[in-house]
Design a protein around this motif. Structure first.
Motif, PDB file in Angstrom:
ATOM      1  N   GLY A 165       0.798  -1.206   0.000  1.00  0.00           N
ATOM      2  CA  GLY A 165       0.000   0.000   0.000  1.00  0.00           C
ATOM      3  C   GLY A 165       0.834   1.260   0.000  1.00  0.00           C
ATOM      4  N   ASN A 166       0.129   2.390   0.061  1.00  0.00           N
ATOM      5  CA  ASN A 166       0.849   3.665   0.090  1.00  0.00           C
ATOM      6  C   ASN A 166       1.633   3.790   1.394  1.00  0.00           C
ATOM      7  OD1 ASN A 166      -1.474   3.878   1.662  1.00  0.00           O
ATOM      8  ND2 ASN A 166      -1.736   6.050   1.221  1.00  0.00           N
ATOM      9  N   ILE A 193       4.024  -6.196   9.012  1.00  0.00           N
ATOM     10  CA  ILE A 193       3.575  -4.962   8.385  1.00  0.00           C
ATOM     11  C   ILE A 193       4.515  -3.843   8.810  1.00  0.00           C
ATOM     12  CG2 ILE A 193       1.973  -4.410  10.252  1.00  0.00           C
ATOM     13  CD1 ILE A 193       0.167  -3.085   8.144  1.00  0.00           C
ATOM     14  N   SER A 194       4.793  -2.965   7.891  1.00  0.00           N
ATOM     15  CA  SER A 194       5.620  -1.802   8.196  1.00  0.00           C
ATOM     16  C   SER A 194       5.156  -0.642   7.320  1.00  0.00           C
ATOM     17  CB  SER A 194       7.109  -2.085   7.947  1.00  0.00           C
ATOM     18  OG  SER A 194       7.358  -2.282   6.569  1.00  0.00           O
ATOM     19  N   SER A 195       5.493   0.562   7.749  1.00  0.00           N
ATOM     20  CA  SER A 195       5.095   1.739   6.986  1.00  0.00           C
ATOM     21  C   SER A 195       6.105   2.842   7.223  1.00  0.00           C
ATOM     22  CB  SER A 195       3.697   2.200   7.401  1.00  0.00           C
ATOM     23  OG  SER A 195       3.277   3.291   6.603  1.00  0.00           O
ATOM     24  N   LEU A 571      -9.106   0.048   2.897  1.00  0.00           N
ATOM     25  CA  LEU A 571      -9.022   1.509   2.871  1.00  0.00           C
ATOM     26  C   LEU A 571      -9.277   2.022   4.283  1.00  0.00           C
ATOM     27  CD1 LEU A 571     -11.083   2.211  -0.385  1.00  0.00           C
ATOM     28  CD2 LEU A 571      -8.582   1.989  -0.159  1.00  0.00           C
ATOM     29  N   ASN A 572      -8.259   2.585   4.909  1.00  0.00           N
ATOM     30  CA  ASN A 572      -8.359   3.073   6.279  1.00  0.00           C
ATOM     31  C   ASN A 572      -8.358   4.592   6.311  1.00  0.00           C
ATOM     32  OD1 ASN A 572      -8.215   0.371   7.159  1.00  0.00           O
ATOM     33  ND2 ASN A 572      -5.967   0.446   7.197  1.00  0.00           N
ATOM     34  N   ASN A 573      -9.155   5.122   7.250  1.00  0.00           N
ATOM     35  CA  ASN A 573      -9.277   6.568   7.441  1.00  0.00           C
ATOM     36  C   ASN A 573      -9.699   7.249   6.134  1.00  0.00           C
ATOM     37  OD1 ASN A 573      -9.231   9.096   8.576  1.00  0.00           O
ATOM     38  ND2 ASN A 573      -7.017   9.163   8.913  1.00  0.00           N
ATOM     39  N   GLY A 595      -4.001  -6.598  -2.255  1.00  0.00           N
ATOM     40  CA  GLY A 595      -3.142  -7.747  -2.525  1.00  0.00           C
ATOM     41  C   GLY A 595      -3.929  -8.984  -2.867  1.00  0.00           C
ATOM     42  N   VAL A 596      -3.273 -10.118  -2.697  1.00  0.00           N
ATOM     43  CA  VAL A 596      -3.814 -11.404  -3.110  1.00  0.00           C
ATOM     44  C   VAL A 596      -3.866 -12.335  -1.904  1.00  0.00           C
ATOM     45  CG1 VAL A 596      -1.543 -12.300  -3.739  1.00  0.00           C
ATOM     46  CG2 VAL A 596      -3.612 -13.284  -4.792  1.00  0.00           C
TER      47      VAL A 596
END
Length: 600
Positions: A165-166, A193-195, A571-573, A595-596
């Motif tokens: 994701g973004n 997960i990381s961002s 889709l969050n926020n 994703g898949v």
């Protein structure tokens, strides 16, 4: 056939009167010889022979009489002596036996039946009142027939969810386990997960976890064990990014939590002849931070209860927690609790009560334990009230998933809670469910999250002696099979402190609405709306301020192309609001991840 042999038939020829001397009767080869004397007949005088006509008539009459007497003598087996000499003369009378029914007159008898009045019955009206009755059904134990032993084939079950994701956000979620889990279950699962958001320096995080698990089903007891590992890392980005003169030591930019844990547990999952239920666990957890803190936790619990005559219940629970924190100074805390309880269930009324005795660092605390409910209208309307208290263990392991930006200068202490539900109503009708209650929350030594005065990027704990909150709760839900479901909850608190302490970072109102829809078992859509009122915070100048409220709208959808391949999007926020759950830490804006999904 009846045969009669008349051997001598003689008489007075002058008068024409015969004399029967011997009659032999033969029936079916058997013979009898009855004798008959008719001397009385020969003595009958007659007036004169001149009247020849009278004599002839009388003689004929006598002959007929003699024949009748002879036959009567045969029938009755009468015997008489023979007088005088009798000439031998044989007469054979042979005749077939022919039985003859007595002639009778037939009489016609007719019955007088009562007259039946024909009429149409009137329709009857009945009124039936429906009443649901709870019937406890205990099915007999199923013993399957033995089948031919076959070598089981390995049936692995693999689930993989991967996406991107973004804000440079990769996501991986997987699990591997045996497919046939009827007798035992073993497997491995993990997530990552990381961002990395570029707008604010250091506004990035990483969360990683892995867990190996296994459990075995004995006849009536389930035994299992888990081993887990985690590594989470967060950056301290809560500062004024417009101030270009701020500089931080690289060693204070981030904080990481490395965890490892072990847990074994057991529970009985089937009825037994003694109506005994039990479960328990024993575990160990270890947390280590990059700031030199190490925390070791040992915890256990055992719960057992027994039912008597399907009415009474009695049991007890023992819990324990030992937390040792190694930092600049060691912090050792041990909490053990004992909870004996008993209950009774009579028709629509059920009550369970007891006491919770907790020992915290040598201090003894007693809490009531009460659960009471009355089924006013089956499961449609149930009235209840509860009063439950306990000691809550406060440590790094329990707090950091909620507030990861912790300081290493925290004073750790446990706190006590009491949930007093004075009145509550709950029930379910045709897919619709509800739960309404009003009560009071009472906290003693409650930890409040406040910013560290020496470094406002970090948080420490401030304890309040006693704080209470009037607490109404509302929950509604609706389910339509497996197609549609919806739920709404509201939790409101009116805080009041004994020392007039401000409830920092405690929102008064929390609300949540969730709606889900499934189409053709392929498409799943879920909308989640979360909201909070703004909480109060302590600013750098010592003033109390209030944060803006939170409104977060999330949308998730997945589509299964077949049983092996599917796709998802989160889709969050959606409103892209920059709200702050904790002071100085604004949330991300709109986040999109897709994703898949693979299943084998």
């Amino acid at each position: 056939m009846i045969q009669h042999n008349i051997n001598n038939l003689s008489g007075n020829k002058a008068y024409g009167v015969p004399t029967v001397s011997v009659i032999t009767t033969t029936v079916g080869g058997l013979s009898s010889h009855p004798s008959l004397s008719v001397g009385d007949c020969s003595s009958i005088p007659y007036a004169t022979q001149k009247n020849h006509l009278f004599t002839s008539i009388f003689s004929a009459t006598i002959r007929k009489c003699l024949v009748c007497i002879a036959l009567w003598g045969f029938a009755t087996n009468m015997h008489a002596q023979t007088n005088g000499s009798i000439d031998n003369e044989q007469i054979d009378v042979v005749k077939e036996y022919q039985p003859v029914l007595i002639k009778s007159d037939k009489i016609n008898v007719s019955m007088d039946l009562p007259k039946v009045k024909e009429q149409t019955p009137q329709a009857q009206q009945y009124t039936a009142t429906e009443k649901a009755i709870n019937v406890e059904y205990k099915p007999a134990e199923i013993k399957p027939l033995r089948v031919k032993d076959e070598k089981p084939e390995p049936l692995p079950f693999v689930y993989l969810k991967a996406g991107f994701g973004n804000y440079l956000t990769p996501l991986v979620d997987f699990s591997i386990t045996n497919k046939n889990t009827e007798k035992f279950k073993v497997g491995l699962k993990g997530d990552f997960i990381s961002s990395n958001k570029k707008k604010y320096d250091y506004q990035k995080y990483m969360e990683t976890g892995a867990k190996a698990f296994g459990q075995y089903n004995f006849e009536k007891v389930l035994v299992g064990a888990d081993i887990d590992f985690g590594y989470d890392k967060y950056n301290y980005y809560g500062y004024d990014h417009d101030d270009t003169l701020i500089f931080f030591d690289p060693d204070t930019i981030d904080i990481s939590y490395q965890t490892i844990g072990f847990k074994t547990y057991f529970t009985n999952y089937a009825d037994n002849s003694k109506d005994l239920k039990y479960k328990g666990h024993f575990g160990f957890d270890r947390v280590k931070t990059n700031q030199g803190q190490t925390e070791n936790i040992i915890h256990f619990s055992v719960l057992a209860s027994k039912q008597f005559k399907d009415i009474f219940t009695a049991g007890g629970e023992i819990t324990g927690n030992s937390t040792t924190l190694k930092t600049v100074g060691n912090d050792n805390r041990f909490v053990v609790g004992f909870k004996p309880f008993a209950g009774i269930e009579m028709g629509i009324w059920k009550i369970e009560g007891g006491a919770k005795i907790a020992i915290d660092e040598g201090d003894v605390f007693a809490f009531p334990y009460l659960k009471n409910q009355l089924q006013i209208a089956d499961n449609h309307l149930v009235m209840y009230n509860e009063w439950i208290g306990d000691v809550t263990v406060n440590n790094i392991y329990n707090l950091y998933p909620q507030v990861p930006f912790l300081s290493n200068q925290i004073r750790w202490d446990n706190y006590r809670t009491e949930d007093r539900r004075f009145i509550g109503l709950r029930g379910a009708v045709s897919g619709f469910s509800y739960d309404l209650s009003f009560g009071q929350m009472v906290y003693k030594n409650l930890p409040l999250v406040v910013n560290d005065s020496t470094d406002y990027r970090k948080f420490v704990l401030q304890y309040d002696e006693k704080m209470s909150a009037w607490n109404p709760k509302i929950s509604f839900g609706y389910n339509y099979g497996k197609t549609f479901n919806a739920r709404a909850t509201l939790d409101y608190n009116i805080y009041k402190s004994k020392n007039n302490t401000t409830p920092y970072h405690l929102p008064a109102l929390k609300a949540n609405v969730t709606v889900g829809y499934t189409w053709n078992e392929k498409l799943n859509v879920k909308v989640d709306i979360f909201g909070e009122s703004g909480s109060k915070v302590l600013k750098e100048n010592g003033n109390v301020d209030k944060l803006k409220g939170i409104a977060d709208i999330n949308l998730s959808a997945s589509y299964h192309l077949n049983k092996y391949v599917g796709f998802f999007v989160n889709l969050n926020n959606l409103a892209s609001t920059k709200y702050q759950r904790y002071y100085r830490y604004p949330s991300y804006g709109l986040q999109a991840i897709g994703g898949v999904m693979l299943t084998f």
